[in-house]
Design a protein around this motif. Structure first.
Motif, PDB file in Angstrom:
ATOM      1  N   ALA A 181      38.057  -2.741   4.941  1.00 37.34           N
ATOM      2  CA  ALA A 181      37.415  -2.243   3.727  1.00 37.34           C
ATOM      3  C   ALA A 181      36.310  -3.178   3.275  1.00 37.34           C
ATOM      4  O   ALA A 181      36.348  -4.386   3.520  1.00 37.34           O
ATOM      5  CB  ALA A 181      38.423  -2.090   2.591  1.00 37.34           C
ATOM      6  N   ALA A 182      35.309  -2.593   2.628  1.00 35.51           N
ATOM      7  CA  ALA A 182      34.314  -3.357   1.879  1.00 35.51           C
ATOM      8  C   ALA A 182      34.252  -2.718   0.497  1.00 35.51           C
ATOM      9  O   ALA A 182      34.144  -1.501   0.386  1.00 35.51           O
ATOM     10  CB  ALA A 182      32.957  -3.300   2.560  1.00 35.51           C
ATOM     11  N   HIS A 183      34.377  -3.555  -0.533  1.00 36.40           N
ATOM     12  CA  HIS A 183      34.288  -3.049  -1.903  1.00 36.40           C
ATOM     13  C   HIS A 183      32.988  -3.525  -2.531  1.00 36.40           C
ATOM     14  O   HIS A 183      32.662  -4.715  -2.471  1.00 36.40           O
ATOM     15  CB  HIS A 183      35.462  -3.548  -2.752  1.00 36.40           C
ATOM     16  CG  HIS A 183      36.759  -2.868  -2.434  1.00 36.40           C
ATOM     17  ND1 HIS A 183      37.896  -3.009  -3.188  1.00 36.40           N
ATOM     18  CD2 HIS A 183      37.103  -2.018  -1.429  1.00 36.40           C
ATOM     19  CE1 HIS A 183      38.881  -2.277  -2.687  1.00 36.40           C
ATOM     20  NE2 HIS A 183      38.425  -1.678  -1.596  1.00 36.40           N
ATOM     21  N   PHE A 184      32.275  -2.596  -3.121  1.00 41.83           N
ATOM     22  CA  PHE A 184      31.038  -2.912  -3.835  1.00 41.83           C
ATOM     23  C   PHE A 184      31.304  -2.721  -5.328  1.00 41.83           C
ATOM     24  O   PHE A 184      31.817  -1.666  -5.722  1.00 41.83           O
ATOM     25  CB  PHE A 184      29.904  -1.998  -3.361  1.00 41.83           C
ATOM     26  CG  PHE A 184      29.474  -2.310  -1.946  1.00 41.83           C
ATOM     27  CD1 PHE A 184      30.232  -1.879  -0.861  1.00 41.83           C
ATOM     28  CD2 PHE A 184      28.324  -3.050  -1.687  1.00 41.83           C
ATOM     29  CE1 PHE A 184      29.850  -2.177   0.445  1.00 41.83           C
ATOM     30  CE2 PHE A 184      27.938  -3.352  -0.397  1.00 41.83           C
ATOM     31  CZ  PHE A 184      28.703  -2.909   0.675  1.00 41.83           C
ATOM     32  N   VAL A 185      30.956  -3.714  -6.110  1.00 34.86           N
ATOM     33  CA  VAL A 185      31.372  -3.729  -7.505  1.00 34.86           C
ATOM     34  C   VAL A 185      30.214  -4.123  -8.403  1.00 34.86           C
ATOM     35  O   VAL A 185      29.451  -5.039  -8.090  1.00 34.86           O
ATOM     36  CB  VAL A 185      32.507  -4.775  -7.686  1.00 34.86           C
ATOM     37  CG1 VAL A 185      32.776  -5.023  -9.157  1.00 34.86           C
ATOM     38  CG2 VAL A 185      33.767  -4.319  -7.001  1.00 34.86           C
ATOM     39  N   GLU A 186      30.109  -3.419  -9.533  1.00 29.92           N
ATOM     40  CA  GLU A 186      29.169  -3.850 -10.565  1.00 29.92           C
ATOM     41  C   GLU A 186      29.954  -4.320 -11.785  1.00 29.92           C
ATOM     42  O   GLU A 186      30.883  -3.645 -12.231  1.00 29.92           O
ATOM     43  CB  GLU A 186      28.233  -2.705 -10.977  1.00 29.92           C
ATOM     44  CG  GLU A 186      27.166  -3.196 -11.950  1.00 29.92           C
ATOM     45  CD  GLU A 186      26.254  -2.084 -12.489  1.00 29.92           C
ATOM     46  OE1 GLU A 186      25.194  -2.429 -13.036  1.00 29.92           O
ATOM     47  OE2 GLU A 186      26.611  -0.904 -12.366  1.00 29.92           O
ATOM     48  N   VAL A 187      29.593  -5.489 -12.299  1.00 30.27           N
ATOM     49  CA  VAL A 187      30.267  -6.013 -13.491  1.00 30.27           C
ATOM     50  C   VAL A 187      29.249  -6.283 -14.585  1.00 30.27           C
ATOM     51  O   VAL A 187      28.043  -6.374 -14.342  1.00 30.27           O
ATOM     52  CB  VAL A 187      31.024  -7.339 -13.215  1.00 30.27           C
ATOM     53  CG1 VAL A 187      32.049  -7.174 -12.116  1.00 30.27           C
ATOM     54  CG2 VAL A 187      30.055  -8.473 -12.888  1.00 30.27           C
ATOM     55  N   GLU A 188      29.795  -6.419 -15.789  1.00 28.97           N
ATOM     56  CA  GLU A 188      28.965  -6.859 -16.911  1.00 28.97           C
ATOM     57  C   GLU A 188      29.716  -7.996 -17.599  1.00 28.97           C
ATOM     58  O   GLU A 188      30.893  -7.866 -17.920  1.00 28.97           O
ATOM     59  CB  GLU A 188      28.747  -5.710 -17.884  1.00 28.97           C
ATOM     60  CG  GLU A 188      27.873  -6.089 -19.063  1.00 28.97           C
ATOM     61  CD  GLU A 188      27.654  -4.886 -19.973  1.00 28.97           C
ATOM     62  OE1 GLU A 188      26.602  -4.242 -19.839  1.00 28.97           O
ATOM     63  OE2 GLU A 188      28.561  -4.588 -20.770  1.00 28.97           O
ATOM     64  N   VAL A 189      29.028  -9.109 -17.815  1.00 26.94           N
ATOM     65  CA  VAL A 189      29.654 -10.267 -18.443  1.00 26.94           C
ATOM     66  C   VAL A 189      29.077 -10.429 -19.843  1.00 26.94           C
ATOM     67  O   VAL A 189      27.856 -10.445 -20.019  1.00 26.94           O
ATOM     68  CB  VAL A 189      29.404 -11.555 -17.627  1.00 26.94           C
ATOM     69  CG1 VAL A 189      30.152 -12.735 -18.248  1.00 26.94           C
ATOM     70  CG2 VAL A 189      29.813 -11.358 -16.179  1.00 26.94           C
ATOM     71  N   ASP A 190      29.962 -10.523 -20.806  1.00 28.34           N
ATOM     72  CA  ASP A 190      29.551 -10.818 -22.177  1.00 28.34           C
ATOM     73  C   ASP A 190      29.521 -12.338 -22.290  1.00 28.34           C
ATOM     74  O   ASP A 190      30.573 -12.993 -22.295  1.00 28.34           O
ATOM     75  CB  ASP A 190      30.569 -10.198 -23.141  1.00 28.34           C
ATOM     76  CG  ASP A 190      30.238 -10.491 -24.607  1.00 28.34           C
ATOM     77  OD1 ASP A 190      29.562 -11.507 -24.875  1.00 28.34           O
ATOM     78  OD2 ASP A 190      30.682  -9.710 -25.466  1.00 28.34           O
ATOM     79  N   THR A 191      28.336 -12.907 -22.373  1.00 20.77           N
ATOM     80  CA  THR A 191      28.238 -14.373 -22.324  1.00 20.77           C
ATOM     81  C   THR A 191      28.677 -15.020 -23.637  1.00 20.77           C
ATOM     82  O   THR A 191      28.817 -16.230 -23.697  1.00 20.77           O
ATOM     83  CB  THR A 191      26.794 -14.806 -21.997  1.00 20.77           C
ATOM     84  OG1 THR A 191      25.909 -14.192 -22.957  1.00 20.77           O
ATOM     85  CG2 THR A 191      26.385 -14.390 -20.599  1.00 20.77           C
ATOM     86  N   GLU A 192      28.912 -14.208 -24.659  1.00 18.80           N
ATOM     87  CA  GLU A 192      29.411 -14.791 -25.910  1.00 18.80           C
ATOM     88  C   GLU A 192      30.926 -14.848 -25.943  1.00 18.80           C
ATOM     89  O   GLU A 192      31.516 -15.824 -26.391  1.00 18.80           O
ATOM     90  CB  GLU A 192      28.877 -14.002 -27.115  1.00 18.80           C
ATOM     91  CG  GLU A 192      27.455 -14.416 -27.458  1.00 18.80           C
ATOM     92  CD  GLU A 192      26.829 -13.556 -28.542  1.00 18.80           C
ATOM     93  OE1 GLU A 192      27.477 -12.605 -29.012  1.00 18.80           O
ATOM     94  OE2 GLU A 192      25.668 -13.853 -28.892  1.00 18.80           O
TER      95      GLU A 192
END
Ligand code: FES
Ligand code: FES
Lengths: 778, 164
Positions: free
Chosen positions: A633-644
């Protein structure tokens, strides 16, 4: 209707045996037929072990220690026994003292014999030390408080550092010393020194793994009853009914035909319900002593204290790379914390260590895995079995190398991806180019180059990133365990079919897949095949549902048995049609001549009685002893980081899996989505925490142990490939159960780096860790 | 001391003798023999025990049986219309593969029914929010949400069909 895709285009559709030249639309394989277990489950009628009620049933409860390491100096049960309604109390003083394996594969190298039902010692906070049976749960609880225990406390070790220190107190008097469960696992191929000498780039890193637990929704539960012939019947929520039977019989000193283990539906296991647990022995013993049925159910807290987690641990990893990205050498030192007992520790250590020989090819490897006792709750088997940990580090380091070499990570991973003919961790040649196919298909699906470009130069509070992670995982536990899948298929005199299997129904839909395989092989409708399972007195022996092997291994055995039935059926039809069986075939429930000539018969007509010919009795067994196959398997992922706040949100996941042949697309995609949920959990939040000053469990419950729930789960667009079928599996199918939990972790960690430029070498990546790291780097 | 309560369970009025400390969940499972509602935690954290009490979803492990005297309770066993006719939600859970082990399923189906009763056309976020207290460890929720959305669409079409 469904967001998942099966893609067979990469290398064309798979040729399979046993289809008798039937057209594509005849088959049941590859269709999401109606799962046979879901009607009961959706109407509330499915019976789980906890739903069993027997006349006169007592309730058992376990008293758990409130110290982490001690000798039991005195245990006084007289007050508890005197409480009205209490029928029996057990302690180490009145249970059989038999040293036994925790995990039920007694004849494998994966386990170690280091447990008693009760010992005169306790080795972790929360270990069971006494058990009560009473007429109600409330009275049983009350009795637990009346049991007086005097401990002689012993110095304890809670961390790997403490346990491996030179003069560390020992958790057990057995093993090679230094709190090791077994001698270190060492794997070496080629010559790492010359490999590193050849390298243009050398990377090294320390990785640290938390302690996620399976958190199946159904707490461990069993009900025991002895009949007048001194035979034990036990209903238990277990993945390994025959293994439970085996160890119970051994410890109780009764033959196998006097222990019957039943398991119909079970509320999840994920690998962690394949030990033989204290309560299973205790339930049987309390029932024997009281001559009444006894029910013993864990509270949710007890599923943490008395259950099995994944192994926490550390890994040092060093790799050499040539300028073109080729890996020249790999060295790793893995140390896993098995807690107070060995359980699956040896197996997990072996599988994890050897997994590092592959995924990304490398001719020079030097690997060492150690498994260490500590005075903490027991780590055991859990989906991903040692591979989760090591591939997390391995894949992250590839991502680091890509950056250092100025290459795209997908390009670097493709360059090194395991290929057809390479030696797998099991020592077998890999079949097909599954990993490359997954990487290419996923990169195309998410538009990898451009989406990565879009995440450059962000400076807002919320920053987004894309990452990719890879994995491969074996179906079956070979070579650690010499496995065997069995199936019995019967054809009834109306042409319907019954499959008998010992494979447990964890909820994966495995029984439906097995029925599909039988229907396909026989040429009959899926609806005509029913499955009998979950009774050790009736179904053929089974090793248990684990190691992603049920569809692969038991499926192949079922296919063999069905092929045998087909031959018997054709012989019957030949009698009735007065033709040669070799000229006949089964197509869509009818027996026809291969050349289309003459008359045909329905399957029913071929086996039901006719004047002069009695009803046919068709029965066949299949046994399959597999080696191993690998899924990718290969998983492609998008994340969002709240830097606060440090909060990481997974925005979307595109998992691409290659597993040979998709038997039931909806069920297979369900495995992938559920595995991703658990993988997001251990990567971002799940960690069962033990106080390292006294060994107490700090978050044994659903409020403090944080799992991803409906609000946290991102959309998942699943893609399933059939480009590297394994001739050893039924119709080319390989396993899928464990794969999805492995690749998601490094994919997320790599995406987080892409978003905020901080590398995490640990899981879970909690908001606190993110905030601290950002503060340190800003 | 047990006391008698009168409670309507799935449309049928029953008299039950209950201990004062007995939860509604245990009462349903043990006294009424309705084991469809599940005990995943017994402390209100998982939603496996969800039932509809006087029209509102509750964790039945947190409600005392004594409190439901003269109340109306609907459990998973009462969701289907007839023995051979399941509710559209149940049908779609099967079609979409929204259940795996099935342990969370009764609670999630009941919560889904309560949601659709109140909000016949929920958005995906509203469905996720409604299920915030229901733990499913097998499915990743993907197929559960698809099944509930599809049911909402189906029921809306049925309603339109009736109107036109
Ligand atoms: S059992 Fe009631 S919320 Fe978990
Ligand atoms: S289906 Fe197993 S917990 Fe939801």
């Amino acid at each position: 209707m469904n967001a998942s895709v099966i893609d067979t285009t990469a290398k064309g559709a798979v040729e399979t045996e046993g289809r008798d030249g039937r057209g594509e639309d005849d088959g049941t394989i590859g269709r999401s037929v109606k799962r046979q277990d879901l009607l009961e489950k959706a109407t509330g009628h499915a019976k789980f072990a906890g739903d069993i009620v027997l006349p006169g049933m007592l309730h058992g409860k376990i008293k758990r220690s409130d110290v982490a390491h001690a000798r039991i100096r005195r245990i006084d049960t007289s007050k508890a026994l005197a409480l009205p309604g209490v029928k029996a109390v057990l302690t180490h003083e009145n249970v059989p003292r038999v040293l036994h394996y925790g995990s039920p594969h007694p004849r494998s190298a994966s386990v170690t014999r280091d447990q008693y039902i009760f010992d005169n010692k306790v080795r972790y906070w929360g270990e069971g030390i006494a058990a009560v049976a009473a007429i109600s749960e409330e009275i049983a609880e009350e009795a637990l408080d009346l049991i007086e225990v005097e401990y002689e406390e012993l110095p304890a070790v809670f961390t790997l550092d403490e346990a491996t220190a030179a003069d560390a107190p020992q958790v057990h008097d057995r093993g090679p010393g230094g709190n090791q469960v077994i001698d270190p696992i060492r794997v070496s191929r080629g010559d790492v020194d010359s490999g590193f000498a050849e390298a243009d780039l050398i990377l090294e890193g320390e990785f640290e793994f938390g302690r996620p637990t399976a958190c199946y929704m159904e707490p461990n539960i069993c009900v025991s009853q002895w009949d007048g012939n001194d035979k034990l019947t036990m209903w238990s929520s277990t993945q390994t009914a025959f293994m439970v039977r085996g160890i119970l019989a051994e410890v109780l000193g009764v033959p196998l035909n006097r222990v019957r283990v039943l398991v119909d539906h079970m509320g999840g296991g994920f690998g962690a319900k394949q030990d033989l647990f204290q309560h299973e022995f205790l339930c049987a013993l309390l029932a024997r002593e009281t001559r009444r049925p006894v029910r013993m159910e864990f509270s949710r807290k007890e599923t943490f204290l008395g259950g099995r987690s994944r192994h926490p641990g550390t890994m040092y990893l060093k790799q050499g790379f040539r300028r073109d990205g080729t890996i020249t050498a790999r060295q790793a030192r893995i140390t896993l914390n098995t807690g107070a007992y060995g359980s699956h520790g040896p197996g997990v250590t072996t599988v994890g260590t050897t997994a590092l020989t592959s995924l990304y090819r490398c001719n020079n490897v030097d690997l060492e895995g150690r498994c260490i006792y500590t005075n903490t709750p027991i780590a055991g088997a859990f989906r991903g079995y040692g591979v989760v940990q090591v591939y997390y580090g391995l894949d992250i380091q590839l991502d680091e190398a890509a950056e250092a070499l100025g290459m795209d990570p997908v390009e670097l991973k493709l360059r090194n991806a395991v290929r057809e003919g390479d030696l797998a961790p099991s020592g077998h040649p890999i079949i097909g180019h599954g990993l490359e196919d997954c990487l290419r298909r996923g990169a195309e699906e998410v538009n990898w180059g451009p989406v990565r470009q879009a995440t450059r130069n962000q400076d807002g509070v919320y920053r987004r990133g894309w990452g990719v992670g890879c994995e491969m995982h074996g179906s079956s536990a070979y070579p650690g365990i010499k496995e065997q899948g069995n199936a019995t298929v019967k054809m009834n005199e109306d042409g319907t079919v019954t499959l008998l299997t010992g494979a447990a129904g964890l909820g994966t839909g495995a029984h439906t897949a097995l029925a599909q395989i039988v229907a396909e092989e026989l040429g009959v409708a899926f609806e005509d095949v029913s499955v009998v399972h979950g009774d050790t007195d009736i179904v053929p022996w089974d090793i248990g549902a684990f190691a992603s092997h049920t569809t692969f291994m038991v499926g192949r055995a079922a296919q063999q048995a069905a092929a045998d039935i087909r031959q018997q059926l054709l012989a019957q039809a030949a009698l009735r049609l007065e033709r040669d069986a070799a000229d006949l075939a089964v197509r869509r429930g009818r027996i026809v001549a291969v050349d289309g000539s003459g008359s045909s018969l329905s399957v029913r007509e071929a086996v039901s009685p006719t004047p002069g010919i009695p009803a046919a009795h068709l029965i066949a067994n299949g046994t399959y002893t597999p080696t191993k196959s690998y899924s990718f398997a290969a998983h492609f992922v998008e994340v969002e980081v709240d830097t606060e706040t440090g909060q990481i949100r997974v925005l979307q996941v595109v998992p691409v899996h290659e597993f040979g042949k998709v038997i039931h697309p909806v069920a297979a995609a369900g495995q992938i989505e559920g595995g991703i949920q658990q993988g997001i959990g251990h990567t971002l939040s799940e960690d069962y925490v033990v106080d390292t000053s006294n060994g107490r469990s700090l978050n044994a419950g659903f409020v403090d142990y944080k799992m991803p729930l409906a609000m946290d789960m991102p959309p998942i667009r699943t893609i399933m490939l059939e480009t590297a079928p394994d001739p050893g599996g039924p119709f080319g199918a390989k396993g899928i159960g464990e794969d999805p939990i492995i690749a998601i972790g490094p994919a997320i960690a790599n995406a987080v780096y892409d978003a905020i430029g901080v590398r995490f070498h640990c899981y879970p990546i909690t908001p606190e860790r993110v905030i601290n790291a950002l503060a340190g780097t800003d | 001391m047990k006391r008698m309560i009168t409670v309507t369970i799935n449309g049928e009025e029953q008299e039950l003798a209950v201990e004062p400390y007995r939860s509604l969940l245990d009462t349903l499972r043990v006294e009424a023999g309705l084991t469809g509602s599940k005990k995943g935690c017994n402390v209100g954290d998982c939603g496996a025990c969800t039932v509809i009490l006087d029209g509102r979803p509750v964790n039945s492990c947190l409600v005392l049986a004594a409190e439901v005297d003269n109340c109306d309770v609907r459990t998973i066993e009462g969701l289907q219309h007839a023995p051979d006719r399941v509710h559209a939600l149940q049908d779609n859970f099967m079609q979409y593969g929204a259940a795996q082990c099935g342990f969370c399923t009764p609670g999630i189906l009941i919560m889904g029914k309560a949601l659709l009763d109140e909000n016949p056309d929920p958005t995906e976020d509203e469905i996720r929010f409604a299920l915030a207290g229901n733990i499913c460890r097998c499915t990743g929720y993907t197929k559960i949400i698809e099944a509930i959305r599809h049911t909402a669409r189906q029921l809306a079409e049925e309603r339109q069909g009736v109107e036109s």
